[in-house]
Enzyme design. Structure first.
Site, PDB file in Angstrom:
ATOM      1  N   LYS A   1     -16.030 -10.245  -8.380  1.00 52.41           N
ATOM      2  CA  LYS A   1     -14.747 -10.469  -9.031  1.00 52.41           C
ATOM      3  C   LYS A   1     -14.937 -11.377 -10.243  1.00 52.41           C
ATOM      4  O   LYS A   1     -15.921 -12.104 -10.343  1.00 52.41           O
ATOM      5  CB  LYS A   1     -13.751 -11.083  -8.053  1.00 52.41           C
ATOM      6  CG  LYS A   1     -13.334 -10.112  -6.951  1.00 52.41           C
ATOM      7  CD  LYS A   1     -12.196 -10.675  -6.124  1.00 52.41           C
ATOM      8  CE  LYS A   1     -11.688  -9.644  -5.128  1.00 52.41           C
ATOM      9  NZ  LYS A   1     -11.059  -8.476  -5.799  1.00 52.41           N
TER      10      LYS A   1
ATOM     11  N   ASP B   1     -11.823   5.066   3.646  1.00 55.44           N
ATOM     12  CA  ASP B   1     -12.562   4.327   2.625  1.00 55.44           C
ATOM     13  C   ASP B   1     -12.190   4.996   1.312  1.00 55.44           C
ATOM     14  O   ASP B   1     -12.676   6.088   1.009  1.00 55.44           O
ATOM     15  CB  ASP B   1     -14.073   4.402   2.864  1.00 55.44           C
ATOM     16  CG  ASP B   1     -14.863   3.555   1.865  1.00 55.44           C
ATOM     17  OD1 ASP B   1     -14.379   3.369   0.740  1.00 55.44           O
ATOM     18  OD2 ASP B   1     -15.965   3.091   2.211  1.00 55.44           O
ATOM     19  N   HIS B   2     -11.302   4.364   0.544  1.00 52.64           N
ATOM     20  CA  HIS B   2     -10.735   5.070  -0.609  1.00 52.64           C
ATOM     21  C   HIS B   2     -11.787   5.424  -1.657  1.00 52.64           C
ATOM     22  O   HIS B   2     -11.576   6.308  -2.480  1.00 52.64           O
ATOM     23  CB  HIS B   2      -9.582   4.274  -1.229  1.00 52.64           C
ATOM     24  CG  HIS B   2      -9.994   3.017  -1.926  1.00 52.64           C
ATOM     25  ND1 HIS B   2     -10.056   1.807  -1.280  1.00 52.64           N
ATOM     26  CD2 HIS B   2     -10.360   2.781  -3.204  1.00 52.64           C
ATOM     27  CE1 HIS B   2     -10.441   0.877  -2.131  1.00 52.64           C
ATOM     28  NE2 HIS B   2     -10.633   1.435  -3.305  1.00 52.64           N
TER      29      HIS B   2
ATOM     30  N   LYS C   1      -9.139  -0.246   6.140  1.00 47.50           N
ATOM     31  CA  LYS C   1     -10.087  -1.324   6.385  1.00 47.50           C
ATOM     32  C   LYS C   1      -9.318  -2.650   6.409  1.00 47.50           C
ATOM     33  O   LYS C   1      -8.180  -2.698   5.886  1.00 47.50           O
ATOM     34  CB  LYS C   1     -11.165  -1.332   5.313  1.00 47.50           C
ATOM     35  CG  LYS C   1     -10.682  -1.813   3.938  1.00 47.50           C
ATOM     36  CD  LYS C   1     -11.812  -2.132   3.000  1.00 47.50           C
ATOM     37  CE  LYS C   1     -11.274  -2.858   1.784  1.00 47.50           C
ATOM     38  NZ  LYS C   1     -12.278  -3.328   0.867  1.00 47.50           N
TER      39      LYS C   1
ATOM     40  N   LYS D   1     -14.353  -4.159 -15.820  1.00 50.11           N
ATOM     41  CA  LYS D   1     -14.036  -3.386 -14.627  1.00 50.11           C
ATOM     42  C   LYS D   1     -14.814  -2.081 -14.687  1.00 50.11           C
ATOM     43  O   LYS D   1     -14.643  -1.295 -15.626  1.00 50.11           O
ATOM     44  CB  LYS D   1     -12.535  -3.093 -14.543  1.00 50.11           C
ATOM     45  CG  LYS D   1     -12.141  -2.201 -13.358  1.00 50.11           C
ATOM     46  CD  LYS D   1     -10.635  -1.948 -13.355  1.00 50.11           C
ATOM     47  CE  LYS D   1     -10.238  -0.996 -12.242  1.00 50.11           C
ATOM     48  NZ  LYS D   1     -10.533  -1.516 -10.905  1.00 50.11           N
TER      49      LYS D   1
ATOM     50  N   LEU E   1       0.825  -1.209   0.000  1.00 51.65           N
ATOM     51  CA  LEU E   1       0.000   0.000   0.000  1.00 51.65           C
ATOM     52  C   LEU E   1       0.859   1.258   0.000  1.00 51.65           C
ATOM     53  O   LEU E   1       0.607   2.199  -0.761  1.00 51.65           O
ATOM     54  CB  LEU E   1      -0.937   0.006   1.213  1.00 51.65           C
ATOM     55  CG  LEU E   1      -1.765   1.275   1.397  1.00 51.65           C
ATOM     56  CD1 LEU E   1      -2.763   1.443   0.264  1.00 51.65           C
ATOM     57  CD2 LEU E   1      -2.491   1.272   2.746  1.00 51.65           C
TER      58      LEU E   1
ATOM     59  N   GLU F   1     -15.190  -6.154 -11.031  1.00 51.56           N
ATOM     60  CA  GLU F   1     -13.771  -6.325 -11.327  1.00 51.56           C
ATOM     61  C   GLU F   1     -13.586  -7.490 -12.280  1.00 51.56           C
ATOM     62  O   GLU F   1     -14.316  -8.485 -12.207  1.00 51.56           O
ATOM     63  CB  GLU F   1     -12.974  -6.592 -10.054  1.00 51.56           C
ATOM     64  CG  GLU F   1     -12.981  -5.479  -9.028  1.00 51.56           C
ATOM     65  CD  GLU F   1     -12.130  -5.830  -7.829  1.00 51.56           C
ATOM     66  OE1 GLU F   1     -10.929  -6.070  -8.006  1.00 51.56           O
ATOM     67  OE2 GLU F   1     -12.683  -5.886  -6.718  1.00 51.56           O
TER      68      GLU F   1
ATOM     69  N   HIS G   1     -17.647   0.231   1.021  1.00 48.90           N
ATOM     70  CA  HIS G   1     -17.762   1.008  -0.213  1.00 48.90           C
ATOM     71  C   HIS G   1     -19.201   1.134  -0.709  1.00 48.90           C
ATOM     72  O   HIS G   1     -19.680   2.233  -1.006  1.00 48.90           O
ATOM     73  CB  HIS G   1     -16.918   0.373  -1.324  1.00 48.90           C
ATOM     74  CG  HIS G   1     -15.493   0.127  -0.949  1.00 48.90           C
ATOM     75  ND1 HIS G   1     -14.771   1.000  -0.159  1.00 48.90           N
ATOM     76  CD2 HIS G   1     -14.642  -0.887  -1.259  1.00 48.90           C
ATOM     77  CE1 HIS G   1     -13.543   0.526  -0.007  1.00 48.90           C
ATOM     78  NE2 HIS G   1     -13.450  -0.611  -0.662  1.00 48.90           N
TER      79      HIS G   1
ATOM     80  N   ASP H   1     -15.708  -7.316   2.308  1.00 47.29           N
ATOM     81  CA  ASP H   1     -14.660  -6.578   1.613  1.00 47.29           C
ATOM     82  C   ASP H   1     -15.196  -5.357   0.871  1.00 47.29           C
ATOM     83  O   ASP H   1     -14.506  -4.344   0.772  1.00 47.29           O
ATOM     84  CB  ASP H   1     -13.955  -7.512   0.620  1.00 47.29           C
ATOM     85  CG  ASP H   1     -12.728  -6.883  -0.005  1.00 47.29           C
ATOM     86  OD1 ASP H   1     -11.892  -6.346   0.743  1.00 47.29           O
ATOM     87  OD2 ASP H   1     -12.609  -6.917  -1.245  1.00 47.29           O
TER      88      ASP H   1
END
Length: 499
Positions: free
Chosen positions: A343, A180-181, A151, A348, A20, A219, A243, A238
């Site tokens: 996923k 939380d990006h 997270k 995407k 990261l 994704e 999100h 996740d």
């Protein structure tokens, strides 16, 4: 809250040798430095277990920036502000050494005692680090102190409550910045602007004019090397708990009294509180889970989830979640919010589609089909922008219509490139603006909602795999909408002629 353009602070990154920090944090800090939002009055201390020297760490920082940004300008001056300390998170002596280094850097760079502690590492260490930071006096400073954590914030409500109580012994709630990006993405932040700054939309933003809202985050990648982590989390923990529910809250919240952190958070909390709670036997009515099997990604054959590294051969972990959320308040009663995330899907994409209700009487009924619905599409990634789908007269016909699109893209020639999400959030943290970080009340309400689903799923074996890699998920997710008379809008492109 200071709103000055340039920021003064000491940033300690725990887990500074990890992925990261290398991919996101160092390049984001470099961008802030190049834009003049970091003056020479800043320092970064990398903290990790590896026995590196300062020189090795500085070279690591330079390499990460060159790989991510491809730029060398001012890189030596920037990297000269970086320092490294080998560290054992459970060792008191390590924190005493860190305190000495912090004091030296405070004096050298005139940092005014401002400190940011960024925990970019496994969450089981969060409480231990916070305890030692306070116990060894690193939080005793004349300036501000802020704790930034990634997270997951717990794995259910009880564990999140335990973690929160541990952190609150060392930091106050307004000093804890839960990342939380998604909240750092430009178009997610634009949800509020689209709603509250446009007379075209705000009067229509309710159950009288909107038929449903769809939030998709898909994704094409599988779990890759994250199998061990993903086996414990799954798509529900996740993606949905943080999100997806954050985007639902922004879409459903009432207009705040003013655009302050507390007022915006207050309205988001009200929206989360209004989500209809489910009993265990109701979960299959509202939520669908999936797990990808083998399939084709582009032109490449890929294995199923159960064949991925570090994954149980009989895994019951979901890699896809589709759901219907109802907001039981005056504005949204009867309007379903559909969410899906998965996923190994066909494309995407992260998009929000707001579908407006049909007009009461269709005067322009086409020869073969009715009018296309009006749609507002908010493109979050990979493209950023807004598309409004309308109907116009078809050439050479007085009664037939065709769908047309009005689009704005952030990557167009008349717009600036948007900042990377971590860059925006790091700068917000330095300024003391916590608007785009999650408050404990939001975390608790999200976990309370998700726990009902995970408890039911964990006690009920699934028939997995139930969707092919490269598809759009299990058929049951399509039925979730078709039962209500709707369908999922495409994610790779919204071509209403083909729907």
């Amino acid at each position: 809250m200071s709103q000055q353009e340039t920021q003064v602070s000491l940033i300690m990154i725990f887990g500074a040798t990890g992925d990261l920090a290398k991919r996101k944090l160092f390049p984001s800090l470099y961008h802030l430095y190049r834009k003049g939002k970091l003056t020479d009055q800043f320092a970064v201390v990398g903290v990790a277990r590896r026995p590196w020297t300062n020189e090795e760490f500085v070279q690591h920082v330079k390499n990460s920036i060159e790989n991510a940004v491809g730029c060398h300008e001012d890189i030596d001056d920037f990297a000269s502000h970086f320092y490294y300390q080998p560290h054992d998170v459970s060792d008191t002596a390590s924190y005493q050494q860190l305190k000495e280094l912090a004091s030296e850097l405070d004096t050298k760079y005139r940092l005014e005692g401002n400190r940011i502690f960024y925990l970019a590492m496994a969450p089981e260490f969060f409480g231990t680090i916070a305890h030692h930071l306070k116990g060894e006096g690193l939080t005793d400073t004349a300036g501000f102190k802020r704790l930034v954590i990634e997270k997951p914030f717990g794995h259910d409500l009880p564990s999140a409550q335990e973690l929160n109580e541990s952190l609150r012994k060392a930091f106050k709630e307004d000093e804890i910045y839960r990342i939380d990006h998604y909240l750092g993405k430009q178009m997610v932040q634009n949800i509020e602007v689209i709603r509250f700054a446009n007379a075209l939309f705000e009067p229509l933003w309710n159950n009288r004019f909107i038929s449903n809202i769809q939030v998709t985050s898909s994704e094409v990648l599988g779990v890759e090397e994250r199998g061990r982590y993903y086996e414990k989390s799954g798509a529900l923990r996740d993606m949905v708990q943080n999100h997806m529910l954050q985007m639902v809250a922004l879409l459903a919240m009432e207009p705040p009294i003013k655009l302050t952190t507390d007022e915006i958070r207050s309205e988001k909390v009200k929206a989360l509180r209004a989500m209809r709670q489910m009993e265990a036997n109701e979960v299959p009515t509202y939520f669908v889970r999936g797990q990808y099997g083998s399939g084709v990604n582009g032109e490449t054959k890929v294995v199923g989830y159960r064949e991925e590294p570090n994954v149980d051969e009989q895994s019951n972990t979901e890699t896809y979640v589709g759901g219907k959320i109802l907001i039981d308040n005056f504005r949204w009663a009867g309007v379903p919010f559909y969410i899906r995330t998965g996923k190994r899907m066909a494309a995407k994409s992260t998009k929000i589609v707001v579908q407006f209700k049909d007009i009461p009487m269709n005067l322009y009924y086409g020869a073969t089909k009715p009018l296309s619905p009006n749609l507002l599409v908010i493109h979050i990634q990979p493209d950023e922008g807004i598309t409004l789908h309308l109907n116009a007269q078809r050439d050479g016909s007085s009664t037939e219509t065709k769908p047309v699109k009005l689009s704005f893209a952030n990557n167009s020639v008349d717009s600036m490139n948007t900042p990377e999400a971590y860059e925006k959030l790091l700068y917000d943290c330095m300024r003391g603006d916590a608007t785009n970080f999650t408050h404990w009340d939001e975390v608790a309400l999200s976990w309370a909602f998700v726990d009902k689903i995970s408890e039911y799923w964990s006690s009920t074996p699934a028939s997995f795999p139930n969707y092919e890699a490269g598809s759009m998920g299990p058929k049951q997710a399509d039925e979730l909408l078709s039962n209500d008379g709707f369908h999922w809008w495409p994610i790779d492109h919204l071509d209403v002629d083909k729907c």
